[in-house]
Scaffold this active site. Structure first.
Site, PDB file in Angstrom:
ATOM      1  N   ASP A 161       0.826  -1.215   0.000  1.00 39.54           N
ATOM      2  CA  ASP A 161       0.000   0.000   0.000  1.00 39.54           C
ATOM      3  C   ASP A 161       0.862   1.268   0.000  1.00 39.54           C
ATOM      4  O   ASP A 161       1.969   1.269   0.535  1.00 39.54           O
ATOM      5  CB  ASP A 161      -0.901  -0.020   1.242  1.00 39.54           C
ATOM      6  CG  ASP A 161      -2.027   0.987   1.156  1.00 39.54           C
ATOM      7  OD1 ASP A 161      -2.306   1.488   0.048  1.00 39.54           O
ATOM      8  OD2 ASP A 161      -2.622   1.293   2.198  1.00 39.54           O
ATOM      9  N   GLY A 162       0.327   2.317  -0.597  1.00 41.84           N
ATOM     10  CA  GLY A 162       0.958   3.637  -0.501  1.00 41.84           C
ATOM     11  C   GLY A 162       1.632   4.114  -1.775  1.00 41.84           C
ATOM     12  O   GLY A 162       2.321   5.134  -1.762  1.00 41.84           O
ATOM     13  N   TRP A 221       2.990   7.913  -2.176  1.00 41.05           N
ATOM     14  CA  TRP A 221       4.427   8.076  -2.449  1.00 41.05           C
ATOM     15  C   TRP A 221       4.614   9.017  -3.635  1.00 41.05           C
ATOM     16  O   TRP A 221       5.445   9.922  -3.603  1.00 41.05           O
ATOM     17  CB  TRP A 221       5.046   6.705  -2.756  1.00 41.05           C
ATOM     18  CG  TRP A 221       6.519   6.712  -2.997  1.00 41.05           C
ATOM     19  CD1 TRP A 221       7.512   6.490  -2.082  1.00 41.05           C
ATOM     20  CD2 TRP A 221       7.181   6.950  -4.259  1.00 41.05           C
ATOM     21  NE1 TRP A 221       8.740   6.573  -2.687  1.00 41.05           N
ATOM     22  CE2 TRP A 221       8.568   6.859  -4.019  1.00 41.05           C
ATOM     23  CE3 TRP A 221       6.736   7.232  -5.548  1.00 41.05           C
ATOM     24  CZ2 TRP A 221       9.516   7.033  -5.030  1.00 41.05           C
ATOM     25  CZ3 TRP A 221       7.679   7.423  -6.559  1.00 41.05           C
ATOM     26  CH2 TRP A 221       9.049   7.318  -6.289  1.00 41.05           C
ATOM     27  N   ARG A 237       0.367   9.136 -10.255  1.00 35.67           N
ATOM     28  CA  ARG A 237       0.165   7.875  -9.511  1.00 35.67           C
ATOM     29  C   ARG A 237       0.801   6.700 -10.251  1.00 35.67           C
ATOM     30  O   ARG A 237       1.321   5.769  -9.621  1.00 35.67           O
ATOM     31  CB  ARG A 237      -1.341   7.600  -9.353  1.00 35.67           C
ATOM     32  CG  ARG A 237      -2.036   8.522  -8.386  1.00 35.67           C
ATOM     33  CD  ARG A 237      -3.515   8.174  -8.299  1.00 35.67           C
ATOM     34  NE  ARG A 237      -3.726   6.857  -7.697  1.00 35.67           N
ATOM     35  CZ  ARG A 237      -3.721   6.631  -6.381  1.00 35.67           C
ATOM     36  NH1 ARG A 237      -3.529   7.621  -5.538  1.00 35.67           N
ATOM     37  NH2 ARG A 237      -3.920   5.418  -5.913  1.00 35.67           N
ATOM     38  N   HIS A 249       3.040   3.407  -8.941  1.00 34.09           N
ATOM     39  CA  HIS A 249       2.824   1.976  -9.190  1.00 34.09           C
ATOM     40  C   HIS A 249       4.046   1.360  -9.867  1.00 34.09           C
ATOM     41  O   HIS A 249       4.441   0.236  -9.563  1.00 34.09           O
ATOM     42  CB  HIS A 249       1.577   1.772 -10.061  1.00 34.09           C
ATOM     43  CG  HIS A 249       0.294   2.119  -9.352  1.00 34.09           C
ATOM     44  ND1 HIS A 249       0.014   1.706  -8.063  1.00 34.09           N
ATOM     45  CD2 HIS A 249      -0.788   2.843  -9.742  1.00 34.09           C
ATOM     46  CE1 HIS A 249      -1.180   2.158  -7.698  1.00 34.09           C
ATOM     47  NE2 HIS A 249      -1.679   2.859  -8.696  1.00 34.09           N
ATOM     48  N   SER A 305     -10.366  -7.192  -5.775  1.00 38.22           N
ATOM     49  CA  SER A 305     -11.684  -7.210  -6.445  1.00 38.22           C
ATOM     50  C   SER A 305     -12.294  -5.816  -6.461  1.00 38.22           C
ATOM     51  O   SER A 305     -13.095  -5.496  -7.342  1.00 38.22           O
ATOM     52  CB  SER A 305     -12.637  -8.141  -5.690  1.00 38.22           C
ATOM     53  OG  SER A 305     -12.064  -9.403  -5.528  1.00 38.22           O
ATOM     54  N   GLU A 306     -11.921  -4.994  -5.477  1.00 39.57           N
ATOM     55  CA  GLU A 306     -12.490  -3.650  -5.362  1.00 39.57           C
ATOM     56  C   GLU A 306     -11.721  -2.621  -6.191  1.00 39.57           C
ATOM     57  O   GLU A 306     -12.191  -1.497  -6.391  1.00 39.57           O
ATOM     58  CB  GLU A 306     -12.504  -3.211  -3.888  1.00 39.57           C
ATOM     59  CG  GLU A 306     -13.548  -3.935  -3.029  1.00 39.57           C
ATOM     60  CD  GLU A 306     -13.182  -5.391  -2.714  1.00 39.57           C
ATOM     61  OE1 GLU A 306     -11.978  -5.703  -2.612  1.00 39.57           O
ATOM     62  OE2 GLU A 306     -14.110  -6.227  -2.596  1.00 39.57           O
ATOM     63  N   TRP A 340     -11.318  -2.396  -9.242  1.00 37.79           N
ATOM     64  CA  TRP A 340     -11.992  -2.032 -10.495  1.00 37.79           C
ATOM     65  C   TRP A 340     -12.689  -0.697 -10.362  1.00 37.79           C
ATOM     66  O   TRP A 340     -12.994  -0.044 -11.365  1.00 37.79           O
ATOM     67  CB  TRP A 340     -13.022  -3.090 -10.887  1.00 37.79           C
ATOM     68  CG  TRP A 340     -12.439  -4.429 -11.224  1.00 37.79           C
ATOM     69  CD1 TRP A 340     -12.490  -5.551 -10.456  1.00 37.79           C
ATOM     70  CD2 TRP A 340     -11.724  -4.799 -12.416  1.00 37.79           C
ATOM     71  NE1 TRP A 340     -11.847  -6.598 -11.086  1.00 37.79           N
ATOM     72  CE2 TRP A 340     -11.369  -6.163 -12.300  1.00 37.79           C
ATOM     73  CE3 TRP A 340     -11.345  -4.107 -13.566  1.00 37.79           C
ATOM     74  CZ2 TRP A 340     -10.660  -6.849 -13.275  1.00 37.79           C
ATOM     75  CZ3 TRP A 340     -10.632  -4.792 -14.549  1.00 37.79           C
ATOM     76  CH2 TRP A 340     -10.301  -6.142 -14.400  1.00 37.79           C
ATOM     77  N   LEU A 382      11.186 -20.773  -4.037  1.00 32.56           N
ATOM     78  CA  LEU A 382      10.270 -19.822  -3.401  1.00 32.56           C
ATOM     79  C   LEU A 382       8.975 -19.868  -4.192  1.00 32.56           C
ATOM     80  O   LEU A 382       9.016 -19.952  -5.424  1.00 32.56           O
ATOM     81  CB  LEU A 382      10.862 -18.397  -3.477  1.00 32.56           C
ATOM     82  CG  LEU A 382       9.920 -17.236  -3.120  1.00 32.56           C
ATOM     83  CD1 LEU A 382       9.696 -17.181  -1.600  1.00 32.56           C
ATOM     84  CD2 LEU A 382      10.493 -15.891  -3.584  1.00 32.56           C
ATOM     85  N   ARG A 442       1.794  -4.849   6.089  1.00 30.38           N
ATOM     86  CA  ARG A 442       1.121  -3.797   5.307  1.00 30.38           C
ATOM     87  C   ARG A 442       1.954  -2.528   5.408  1.00 30.38           C
ATOM     88  O   ARG A 442       2.306  -2.100   6.512  1.00 30.38           O
ATOM     89  CB  ARG A 442      -0.293  -3.521   5.819  1.00 30.38           C
ATOM     90  CG  ARG A 442      -0.984  -2.453   4.960  1.00 30.38           C
ATOM     91  CD  ARG A 442      -2.439  -2.257   5.292  1.00 30.38           C
ATOM     92  NE  ARG A 442      -3.049  -1.383   4.287  1.00 30.38           N
ATOM     93  CZ  ARG A 442      -4.281  -1.493   3.837  1.00 30.38           C
ATOM     94  NH1 ARG A 442      -5.073  -2.420   4.307  1.00 30.38           N
ATOM     95  NH2 ARG A 442      -4.743  -0.662   2.915  1.00 30.38           N
ATOM     96  N   SER A 461      -8.403  -4.954   4.555  1.00 28.51           N
ATOM     97  CA  SER A 461      -8.830  -4.678   3.178  1.00 28.51           C
ATOM     98  C   SER A 461      -9.133  -5.941   2.372  1.00 28.51           C
ATOM     99  O   SER A 461      -8.688  -6.075   1.222  1.00 28.51           O
ATOM    100  CB  SER A 461      -7.780  -3.826   2.446  1.00 28.51           C
ATOM    101  OG  SER A 461      -7.597  -2.602   3.107  1.00 28.51           O
TER     102      SER A 461
HETATM  103  C1  FPP Z   1      -1.843   0.303  -3.293  1.00 25.48           C
HETATM  104  O1  FPP Z   1      -1.361   1.600  -3.456  1.00 25.48           O
HETATM  105  C2  FPP Z   1      -1.366  -0.557  -4.342  1.00 25.48           C
HETATM  106  C3  FPP Z   1      -2.140  -1.117  -5.307  1.00 25.48           C
HETATM  107  C4  FPP Z   1      -3.578  -0.890  -5.440  1.00 25.48           C
HETATM  108  C5  FPP Z   1      -1.583  -2.002  -6.300  1.00 25.48           C
HETATM  109  C6  FPP Z   1      -0.305  -2.670  -5.938  1.00 25.48           C
HETATM  110  C7  FPP Z   1       0.436  -2.808  -7.177  1.00 25.48           C
HETATM  111  C8  FPP Z   1       1.778  -2.753  -7.318  1.00 25.48           C
HETATM  112  C9  FPP Z   1       2.750  -2.659  -6.219  1.00 25.48           C
HETATM  113  C10 FPP Z   1       2.352  -2.754  -8.645  1.00 25.48           C
HETATM  114  C11 FPP Z   1       1.698  -3.715  -9.544  1.00 25.48           C
HETATM  115  C12 FPP Z   1       2.300  -5.052  -9.447  1.00 25.48           C
HETATM  116  C13 FPP Z   1       1.907  -6.005 -10.273  1.00 25.48           C
HETATM  117  C14 FPP Z   1       2.561  -7.330 -10.274  1.00 25.48           C
HETATM  118  C15 FPP Z   1       0.760  -5.736 -11.150  1.00 25.48           C
HETATM  119  P1  FPP Z   1      -2.421   2.755  -3.591  1.00 25.48           P
HETATM  120  O2  FPP Z   1      -2.513   3.117  -5.026  1.00 25.48           O
HETATM  121  O3  FPP Z   1      -3.712   2.364  -2.974  1.00 25.48           O
HETATM  122  O4  FPP Z   1      -1.728   3.896  -2.784  1.00 25.48           O
HETATM  123  P2  FPP Z   1      -2.477   5.046  -1.983  1.00 25.48           P
HETATM  124  O5  FPP Z   1      -3.293   4.377  -0.912  1.00 25.48           O
HETATM  125  O6  FPP Z   1      -1.340   5.837  -1.430  1.00 25.48           O
HETATM  126  O7  FPP Z   1      -3.304   5.799  -2.971  1.00 25.48           O
END
Ligand code: FPP
Length: 254
Positions: free
Chosen positions: A28-29, A33, A41, A45, A74-75, A77, A139, A196, A204
């Protein structure tokens, strides 16, 4: 990745302790970041995928046997269409660019989540990642994609209902094991530790059934900053916990 010594203790000294076998991560984050740096954003990612690569390497080196990562819920989307596309594209890139290296490093890829409704090429890539790494044992990387814990339990309940309706299952025989056997990957061990990032302290909809007795470590850093030191710190916090699984444990006077 030196994954030749699975299950190796973190501390090789006199008080050597076993690392958790299964670590699950809520990454998360990424968005925060990026926002803190005035970046889009999507860049958060993208840097999140780099952190994921570091985490996979560190997990192997630290003797973790199973690493589950929450890549798309699932959420998710419900996010704006361009962000959903960015996340789908990152998965495409990740599998295309990293699969060969994961295979070479002895990493087995598993995927949990709902496959129906995914773009056909994504479903095919996930299938390819699983099938071409099936024989690996160093692994196991479990990618939770289009995954929701409630949805997974509901699917298990549907499967049970079908078996009962068909006369294959006695309702009185529906116990914890009967549900567990119908989850997405029933052969995987439950997570010992759930990490987390981002400072949020909630589950979540992640591995709701499987984390009944997991230890949780919440880190104040955002996922793109997750590195080996952060992983080691989380494992140290885990080692300091006394797991009781509902029993009384071994603490004096407990
Ligand atoms: C949460 O950060 C992260 C996600 C919703 C997706 C996690 C995805 C990755 C680390 C990269 C993708 C990896 C693959 C293999 C597809 P957030 O966007 O909710 O951050 P925020 O809460 O600060 O907005």
């Amino acid at each position: 990745m030196s994954t030749d010594a699975p299950g190796r203790a973190v501390d090789q000294g006199a008080g050597a302790v076993q690392p958790p076998a299964h670590v699950a991560v809520i990454m998360d984050g990424n968005g925060r970041w990026a926002a803190q740096r005035g970046l889009p954003r999507a860049e958060g990612h993208r840097r999140g995928v780099e952190a994921l690569r570091r985490a996979i390497r560190a997990a192997g080196d630290l003797g973790v046997r199973y690493l589950t990562v929450y890549s798309f819920s699932s959420e998710n989307w419900s996010r704006p269409q361009d962000e959903v596309s960015d996340l789908m594209n990152l998965l495409r890139l990740f599998v295309r660019r990293d699969l060969a290296e994961l295979r070479k490093a002895g990493v087995r890829v598993r995927v949990i989540g709902e496959r129906a409704g995914l773009p056909a090429d994504i479903a095919a890539l996930l299938e390819e990642a699983e099938s071409t790494t099936r024989a690996n044992t160093a692994l196991t990387l479990v990618v939770a994609f289009n995954y929701g814990g409630r949805q997974e339990i509901a699917a298990a309940a549907r499967a049970i209902a079908r078996d009962v309706a068909a006369g294959r299952l006695d309702p009185e025989a529906v116990d914890v094991e009967a549900v567990a056997r119908r989850l997405h990957a029933p052969d995987l061990p439950d997570p010992d530790l759930v990490i987390r990032t981002s400072g949020e302290q909630r589950i979540s909809n992640f591995l709701l059934w499987q984390s009944a007795y997991a230890e949780y470590v919440f880190l104040p850093i955002h996922w793109p900053d997750f590195d080996r030191a952060a992983f080691e710190g989380a494992l140290e916090s885990f080692q300091a916990r006394q797991r009781r699984f509902g029993g009384r444990g071994e603490r004096a006077g407990a």
